[in-house]
Scaffold this active site. Sequence first.
Site, PDB file in Angstrom:
ATOM      1  N   ARG A 189       0.802  -1.220   0.000  1.00 15.49           N
ATOM      2  CA  ARG A 189       0.000   0.000   0.000  1.00 15.49           C
ATOM      3  C   ARG A 189       0.844   1.284   0.000  1.00 15.49           C
ATOM      4  NH1 ARG A 189      -2.241  -3.402  -1.661  1.00 15.49           N
ATOM      5  NH2 ARG A 189      -4.148  -4.425  -0.979  1.00 15.49           N
ATOM      6  N   CYS A 237     -10.486  -0.168   2.840  1.00 17.92           N
ATOM      7  CA  CYS A 237      -9.998  -0.811   4.062  1.00 17.92           C
ATOM      8  C   CYS A 237      -9.328   0.207   4.982  1.00 17.92           C
ATOM      9  CB  CYS A 237      -9.023  -1.925   3.712  1.00 17.92           C
ATOM     10  SG  CYS A 237      -9.826  -3.356   2.951  1.00 17.92           S
ATOM     11  N   GLU A 307      -4.234   1.666   7.364  1.00 12.01           N
ATOM     12  CA  GLU A 307      -4.035   1.811   5.923  1.00 12.01           C
ATOM     13  C   GLU A 307      -4.603   3.147   5.469  1.00 12.01           C
ATOM     14  OE1 GLU A 307      -5.713  -0.445   1.970  1.00 12.01           O
ATOM     15  OE2 GLU A 307      -4.845  -1.677   3.555  1.00 12.01           O
TER      16      GLU A 307
END
Length: 314
Positions: A189, A237, A307
Amino acid sequence: MARQGRTDAQTGRRTISQRRLEAAVDGIRGAVAFNASLKDYTSFRIGGPADVLVEPADVDDVARLVRQAKAQKLPLFVVGGTNLLIRDKGIRGVVVHLGTLRAIREEPGAVLYAEGGVGMPTLIGYAIRHSLAGLEWAAGIPGTVAGCVVMNAGTRLGEMKDSVKAVRLVNRNGEVIDIPAAEIPFTYRRATLPAGIVVGVWVQLKAGVRAEVEKVVKDYLHYRRDTQPLALPSAGCVFKNPFKDSAGRVIDAAGLKGAQVGDAQVSDKHANFIVNQGQATAKDVLALIRKVRAAVARKTGMKLELELKVVGQA
């Protein structure tokens, strides 16, 4: 870039002089709005105002804006990703939205070049119409191409790094540079890029059969709709998956599905999503994140890592 200004006694917001803001956007050909709400520029539909919001007309406009903001020592921030929460007092300085940079072109060797403001669904649709395979993994990701590069967006089928051939970026000096994918460190990510604004991306695809590519995309969209709360505003998320585990499973096991603060709710469909039920604030979301983290830590000793990217003034 440096932050300079004063604090407004009534709102508690750090402020920057109008003169400096106007100097930063002088001569910009794209749209410019002062004290602009940012709610409609995030998938969460949450966030306070920008001192000035700019939608540059083209890459040259982006380069000019970067140079002028640097001369005024103003911070620049780009909105357009899906993993973003903007705090309730907004973002100081210059906020950039690449909504007018939407060109796509096909190049030899099954390569597509997409400007930074192109939405991933649009790019996938273009690939399907041209019988090109390789972006099926991104079905259902609503963010822009630029945002997907910066966060190395991914699903269970793949990540942005699997598709990127090169990135075009306006660096902090206002220079346009092209960076091959081999020179970009991609991690979970995240893509480690020079400071600047991603204005274009080359993706390496391969020849495919249109009907087959379309079927994979449709099947994965159905899977995502069945397992994720795509009908409500969210930022995707919230937490990174723990090693060899799923954040959604951990949160669900802690009994937190449906937990709510204000209009922010842990989705009862996928526990690693926080959804906006209508009027959620960033304060609500952050309080719910703290609640989830504390409950998971008590139950498992695990510290969930965000995240979600949180920016702006509280």
